[in-house]
Scaffold this active site. Structure first.
Site, PDB file in Angstrom:
ATOM      1  N   CYS A  70       0.854  -1.183   0.000  1.00 25.43           N
ATOM      2  CA  CYS A  70       0.000   0.000   0.000  1.00 25.43           C
ATOM      3  C   CYS A  70       0.898   1.244   0.000  1.00 25.43           C
ATOM      4  O   CYS A  70       2.114   1.142   0.094  1.00 25.43           O
ATOM      5  CB  CYS A  70      -0.869   0.020   1.256  1.00 25.43           C
ATOM      6  SG  CYS A  70      -1.827  -1.473   1.489  1.00 25.43           S
ATOM      7  N   ARG A 111       1.173   1.747  -5.963  1.00 25.56           N
ATOM      8  CA  ARG A 111       1.506   0.787  -4.902  1.00 25.56           C
ATOM      9  C   ARG A 111       0.282  -0.024  -4.469  1.00 25.56           C
ATOM     10  O   ARG A 111       0.393  -0.996  -3.733  1.00 25.56           O
ATOM     11  CB  ARG A 111       2.087   1.520  -3.682  1.00 25.56           C
ATOM     12  CG  ARG A 111       3.370   2.280  -3.949  1.00 25.56           C
ATOM     13  CD  ARG A 111       3.834   3.042  -2.716  1.00 25.56           C
ATOM     14  NE  ARG A 111       4.107   2.132  -1.631  1.00 25.56           N
ATOM     15  CZ  ARG A 111       5.271   1.503  -1.456  1.00 25.56           C
ATOM     16  NH1 ARG A 111       6.260   1.715  -2.307  1.00 25.56           N
ATOM     17  NH2 ARG A 111       5.465   0.670  -0.465  1.00 25.56           N
ATOM     18  N   TRP A 153      -3.788  -1.874  -1.331  1.00 25.34           N
ATOM     19  CA  TRP A 153      -3.833  -3.142  -2.063  1.00 25.34           C
ATOM     20  C   TRP A 153      -4.281  -4.152  -1.027  1.00 25.34           C
ATOM     21  O   TRP A 153      -3.538  -4.455  -0.076  1.00 25.34           O
ATOM     22  CB  TRP A 153      -2.458  -3.508  -2.622  1.00 25.34           C
ATOM     23  CG  TRP A 153      -2.445  -4.776  -3.401  1.00 25.34           C
ATOM     24  CD1 TRP A 153      -3.053  -5.020  -4.605  1.00 25.34           C
ATOM     25  CD2 TRP A 153      -1.821  -6.009  -3.034  1.00 25.34           C
ATOM     26  NE1 TRP A 153      -2.827  -6.303  -5.005  1.00 25.34           N
ATOM     27  CE2 TRP A 153      -2.065  -6.934  -4.065  1.00 25.34           C
ATOM     28  CE3 TRP A 153      -1.055  -6.411  -1.954  1.00 25.34           C
ATOM     29  CZ2 TRP A 153      -1.592  -8.233  -4.040  1.00 25.34           C
ATOM     30  CZ3 TRP A 153      -0.569  -7.707  -1.928  1.00 25.34           C
ATOM     31  CH2 TRP A 153      -0.851  -8.603  -2.951  1.00 25.34           C
ATOM     32  N   ASN A 205       0.994   0.389   6.005  1.00 24.60           N
ATOM     33  CA  ASN A 205       1.453  -0.466   4.898  1.00 24.60           C
ATOM     34  C   ASN A 205       2.203  -1.616   5.545  1.00 24.60           C
ATOM     35  O   ASN A 205       3.195  -1.413   6.230  1.00 24.60           O
ATOM     36  CB  ASN A 205       2.371   0.310   3.948  1.00 24.60           C
ATOM     37  CG  ASN A 205       3.004  -0.620   2.914  1.00 24.60           C
ATOM     38  OD1 ASN A 205       2.425  -1.644   2.562  1.00 24.60           O
ATOM     39  ND2 ASN A 205       4.204  -0.296   2.466  1.00 24.60           N
ATOM     40  N   GLY A 206       1.727  -2.851   5.324  1.00 28.69           N
ATOM     41  CA  GLY A 206       2.397  -4.026   5.887  1.00 28.69           C
ATOM     42  C   GLY A 206       1.352  -5.020   6.385  1.00 28.69           C
ATOM     43  O   GLY A 206       0.197  -4.985   5.966  1.00 28.69           O
ATOM     44  N   GLU A 235       9.844 -14.160 -19.000  1.00 27.18           N
ATOM     45  CA  GLU A 235       9.548 -12.740 -18.813  1.00 27.18           C
ATOM     46  C   GLU A 235       8.533 -12.265 -19.852  1.00 27.18           C
ATOM     47  O   GLU A 235       7.616 -11.514 -19.527  1.00 27.18           O
ATOM     48  CB  GLU A 235      10.836 -11.921 -18.891  1.00 27.18           C
ATOM     49  CG  GLU A 235      10.638 -10.420 -18.795  1.00 27.18           C
ATOM     50  CD  GLU A 235       9.953  -9.976 -17.494  1.00 27.18           C
ATOM     51  OE1 GLU A 235       9.831 -10.775 -16.553  1.00 27.18           O
ATOM     52  OE2 GLU A 235       9.509  -8.819 -17.431  1.00 27.18           O
ATOM     53  N   LYS A 271       4.892 -10.550 -18.855  1.00 27.27           N
ATOM     54  CA  LYS A 271       4.515  -9.206 -19.333  1.00 27.27           C
ATOM     55  C   LYS A 271       3.144  -9.251 -19.996  1.00 27.27           C
ATOM     56  O   LYS A 271       2.277  -8.430 -19.743  1.00 27.27           O
ATOM     57  CB  LYS A 271       5.530  -8.684 -20.351  1.00 27.27           C
ATOM     58  CG  LYS A 271       6.744  -8.005 -19.821  1.00 27.27           C
ATOM     59  CD  LYS A 271       6.543  -6.757 -19.030  1.00 27.27           C
ATOM     60  CE  LYS A 271       6.544  -6.829 -17.544  1.00 27.27           C
ATOM     61  NZ  LYS A 271       7.308  -7.640 -16.732  1.00 27.27           N
ATOM     62  N   GLU A 299       0.195 -10.191 -17.397  1.00 27.11           N
ATOM     63  CA  GLU A 299      -0.117  -9.299 -16.262  1.00 27.11           C
ATOM     64  C   GLU A 299      -0.773  -7.998 -16.710  1.00 27.11           C
ATOM     65  O   GLU A 299      -1.461  -7.366 -15.909  1.00 27.11           O
ATOM     66  CB  GLU A 299       1.124  -9.028 -15.418  1.00 27.11           C
ATOM     67  CG  GLU A 299       2.187  -8.171 -16.041  1.00 27.11           C
ATOM     68  CD  GLU A 299       3.336  -7.909 -15.060  1.00 27.11           C
ATOM     69  OE1 GLU A 299       3.107  -7.837 -13.844  1.00 27.11           O
ATOM     70  OE2 GLU A 299       4.469  -7.791 -15.523  1.00 27.11           O
ATOM     71  N   HIS A 341       6.421 -32.940 -24.088  1.00 32.42           N
ATOM     72  CA  HIS A 341       6.200 -33.887 -22.979  1.00 32.42           C
ATOM     73  C   HIS A 341       4.861 -33.627 -22.303  1.00 32.42           C
ATOM     74  O   HIS A 341       4.740 -33.736 -21.085  1.00 32.42           O
ATOM     75  CB  HIS A 341       7.358 -33.768 -21.982  1.00 32.42           C
ATOM     76  CG  HIS A 341       8.663 -34.164 -22.576  1.00 32.42           C
ATOM     77  ND1 HIS A 341       9.021 -35.475 -22.784  1.00 32.42           N
ATOM     78  CD2 HIS A 341       9.671 -33.413 -23.072  1.00 32.42           C
ATOM     79  CE1 HIS A 341      10.210 -35.522 -23.368  1.00 32.42           C
ATOM     80  NE2 HIS A 341      10.637 -34.272 -23.553  1.00 32.42           N
ATOM     81  N   LYS A 365       2.717  -2.699  -7.143  1.00 31.05           N
ATOM     82  CA  LYS A 365       4.068  -2.551  -7.670  1.00 31.05           C
ATOM     83  C   LYS A 365       5.066  -3.465  -6.983  1.00 31.05           C
ATOM     84  O   LYS A 365       5.949  -4.004  -7.625  1.00 31.05           O
ATOM     85  CB  LYS A 365       4.547  -1.108  -7.535  1.00 31.05           C
ATOM     86  CG  LYS A 365       5.908  -0.841  -8.159  1.00 31.05           C
ATOM     87  CD  LYS A 365       5.959  -1.246  -9.619  1.00 31.05           C
ATOM     88  CE  LYS A 365       7.343  -1.079 -10.215  1.00 31.05           C
ATOM     89  NZ  LYS A 365       7.432  -1.727 -11.552  1.00 31.05           N
TER      90      LYS A 365
HETATM   91  C1  AGP Z   1       6.771  -7.790 -12.903  1.00 25.95           C
HETATM   92  O1  AGP Z   1       6.267  -7.034 -13.992  1.00 25.95           O
HETATM   93  C2  AGP Z   1       5.853  -7.741 -11.707  1.00 25.95           C
HETATM   94  N1  AGP Z   1       5.501  -6.423 -11.379  1.00 25.95           N
HETATM   95  C3  AGP Z   1       6.360  -8.575 -10.556  1.00 25.95           C
HETATM   96  O2  AGP Z   1       6.563  -9.887 -11.012  1.00 25.95           O
HETATM   97  C4  AGP Z   1       7.683  -8.106  -9.901  1.00 25.95           C
HETATM   98  O3  AGP Z   1       8.765  -8.323 -10.780  1.00 25.95           O
HETATM   99  C5  AGP Z   1       7.906  -8.957  -8.634  1.00 25.95           C
HETATM  100  O4  AGP Z   1       6.828  -8.721  -7.758  1.00 25.95           O
HETATM  101  C6  AGP Z   1       9.226  -8.646  -7.923  1.00 25.95           C
HETATM  102  O5  AGP Z   1       9.225  -7.297  -7.511  1.00 25.95           O
HETATM  103  P1  AGP Z   1      10.624  -6.667  -7.004  1.00 25.95           P
HETATM  104  O6  AGP Z   1      11.575  -6.734  -8.165  1.00 25.95           O
HETATM  105  O7  AGP Z   1      10.281  -5.285  -6.600  1.00 25.95           O
HETATM  106  O8  AGP Z   1      11.102  -7.518  -5.852  1.00 25.95           O
END
Ligand code: AGP
Length: 604
Positions: free
Chosen positions: A2, A27, A74, A100-101, A478, A482, A485, A501, A599
């Site tokens: 958050c 966030r 969040w 936040n936490g 990756e 992308k 998400e 397989h 994020k």
């Molecule tokens: C990637 O596009 C995502 N936002 C997510 O997988 C991110 O890479 C992952 O949560 C790790 O975050 P960080 O690099 O801040 O630790």
């Protein structure tokens, strides 16, 4: 995770809080709220949904006052709703809290408070903090906060308001980020620097469990023993527009285009005539028996590319783990190991836990991080900053490719230490790394139209399969992340040799397959896998720097530039970022803030 923000000073607090939340929305964005003290009582206004829902609720009825706190959420405990939004009141509404936490022992505390007559308005863990403050309140806020602190377990960045504290509010952090901004007769708190950068460049960062007393005239910080401590003031060099879109439609597109400049900052002063200089990090590759890499999401995918590079050139056994797995699998780590924690935000809970597990096992820990002074950066033995600058889009782009650049530097340094890389190879790679920014800048411009065209053709797909071998498989991981998400298309990555397989049973007419065939040593093998899916009706987009080698078996191509084979994952990433971006744009997704995401994930 958050975002929290706080203000006290000479100006009405509400507009400043809303402005700060607008910069923190990446966030977490399923609800938001503010609490403002008018010197007699604390007024809380909050709303489910994006920030504009709160702005609508405030318009025309902005709470009066010059001191307040704010939050964008969040959801972790309790669904997105008005009641579960922050700030949370205490029972008698004398306190308001943003957090936040995670309060890990909140159920026990809920029982403790219920037995003492407290009732609750929400399903959240945070509300417990507000209630505990009321329970312990004896007129002395420092004492009250310390008693609450001694009761709770977990992670937190807290902003605390009390109705009797005219113009003063409180803050405290543990395992979650918090910065304190120092203005002229006004002071701030925020989860990160860009949130209040338009108001100040001067910041202090409280250490774990220190209590900060924030008033318009100044900030006082008390350590765990209630001693007043002096904190170093840092001046941020981030540009105020760092958190602006600069004319791009989305932060993600802006950050895709920022990659060349970001990579240049990552590498420019670290490749020297005397070898690779990783800032002040004193690492000797000859003394490392094994390397562990632990990370999440895209950072994990970067680690997967790094593994291939380090093992090929430095000849050090390198194992990669999802951080959430590493911390629980009792890894065989010792003081002759190096553990590399990769994290753009430097806040990810699982990666922080993996770091602590590695240190518990006596491993040296190197963090590859973007956000300066983040928790992971602070707790590692060494940190190699990627210098990508603030990354606002939830889907990482420059955060990822600068991690690749940092891993190339690490691998080259270790290889030189161990004399496992021929000088000609070393010179070839370092030269290619130095040319990366310019080549990537030209490539992004060049591949953009192809990405738009392919997105226009394939955006209706329901499924997508990304296949590759070796580092191309890591690049496929990756690329798949992308796409899924931000476009919500179900996308998976497979080692090209693995498809047959079992999973190939899913391939049917028009199944979308992205075949990454950049590694020259493996291209022929990947081509045979492309043929396997094509013969079953798949539509194949080939990604390669050798189009003639595979075009006969592909419906479409994304052509990569000629570079050192080890560096092609950087270009594959940029091509697939743009493809994902334009697919999501065609499907109308919220590209910078995809559903259900945040994020960085500061919960387990
Ligand atoms: C990637 O596009 C995502 N936002 C997510 O997988 C991110 O890479 C992952 O949560 C790790 O975050 P960080 O690099 O801040 O630790």
């Amino acid at each position: 995770m958050c975002g929290i923000v706080g203000y006290t000073g000479k100006r009405p607090a509400a507009p400043i809080l809303i402005d700060g939340l607008g910069r923190l929305e990446y966030r977490g964005y399923d609800s938001s709220g503010i609490a403002v003290s008018d010197g007699k009582k604390v007024n809380v206004i909050k709303a489910k949904g994006r920030l504009f829902e709160l702005e609508k609720r405030i318009s025309g009825a902005s709470p009066e006052g010059f001191c307040g706190i704010g939050h964008t959420r969040w959801a972790t405990h309790g669904k997105p709703s008005d009641e579960n939004s922050h700030p949370h009141y205490s029972r008698d509404k004398s306190f308001a809290v943003v957090h936040n936490g995670i309060i890990e022992n909140y159920l026990d505390l809920r029982e403790f408070l219920t037995e003492r007559g407290f009732t609750f308005r929400s399903e959240t863990d945070t509300e417990i903090v507000a209630m505990l403050l009321e329970y312990y309140y004896n007129g002395n806020m420092l004492e009250t906060i310390i008693k609450m602190r001694n009761k709770i377990k977990g992670s937190y960045a807290l902003g605390i308001l009390h109705e009797n504290e005219n113009g003063v509010f409180y803050a405290m952090r543990k395992d979650s980020p918090l910065v304190i901004g120092l203005g002229e007769n006004e002071n701030f708190i925020a989860s990160d620097i860009p949130a209040v950068l338009p108001y100040t460049r001067r910041f202090i960062i409280p250490d774990e469990q220190e209590v900060a007393v924030i008033s318009p005239d100044g900030v006082t910080v008390y350590n765990r023993n209630r001693e007043q401590v002096n904190k170093q003031i840092t001046v941020s060099d981030l540009s105020a527009d760092a958190a602006e879109k600069d004319g791009f439609a989305h932060f993600m597109l802006k950050e895709i285009y920022e990659q060349p400049g970001a990579i240049k900052k990552t590498v420019h002063d670290r490749i020297t005539p005397d070898g690779i200089k990783l800032d002040r990090i004193k690492l000797d590759g000859k003394k490392i028996r094994k390397i562990f890499i632990a990370a999440c999401g895209s950072a994990y995918h970067a680690g997967a590319v790094g593994k291939y590079f380090i093992e090929k050139y430095a000849r050090i056994e390198t194992e990669i783990d999802l951080a959430s797995e590493f911390r629980y699998r009792d890894p065989i780590v010792g003081d002759d190991c190096l553990t590399v924690i990769i994290s753009q935000s430097g806040e990810t809970a699982d990666s922080l836990a993996a770091l602590r597990e590695a240190k518990r096992l006596k491993s040296r820990v190197l963090a590859i991080v973007n956000v300066v002074d983040s928790i992971i950066a602070r707790e590692a033995d060494d940190v190699l900053y990627t210098r990508a600058g603030p990354e606002i889009a939830v889907a990482t782009t420059k955060g990822y490719t600068t991690q690749l650049a940092a891993l190339y530097l690490l691998g080259l340094k270790l290889a030189r230490d161990r004399e496992t890389i021929p000088q000609s190879e070393y010179d070839g790679i370092t030269s290619a790394v130095e040319k990366l920014p310019e080549l990537l800048s030209a490539f992004i411009d060049e591949v953009n139209p192809a990405a738009q065209y392919l997105a226009g053709k394939y955006y209706p797909a329901n499924d997508a399969y990304f296949i590759g071998r070796g580092a191309d498989w890591s690049a496929a991981l990756e690329g798949a992340l992308k796409l899924k998400e931000i476009s919500y298309i179900h996308a998976e990555a497979y080692a090209a040799g693995e498809l047959k397989h079992g999973t190939i049973s899913l391939i049917e007419k028009n199944s979308l397959v992205i075949g990454i065939a950049a590694d020259p040593a493996l291209r022929e093998k990947t081509l045979s896998n492309i043929k396997e899916v094509r013969s079953r009706g798949a539509a194949v987009i080939g990604v390669t720097d050798s189009p003639d080698a595979i075009k006969a078996e592909c419906d479409e191509l994304m052509v990569l530039p000629a570079t050192h084979p080890a560096l092609t994952p950087v270009f594959t990433a940029a091509a697939l970022q743009l493809f994902a971006y334009y697919v999501a744009a065609a499907r109308g997704g919220d590209i910078d803030k995809p559903r259900n995401l945040a994020k960085s994930v500061t919960v387990e």
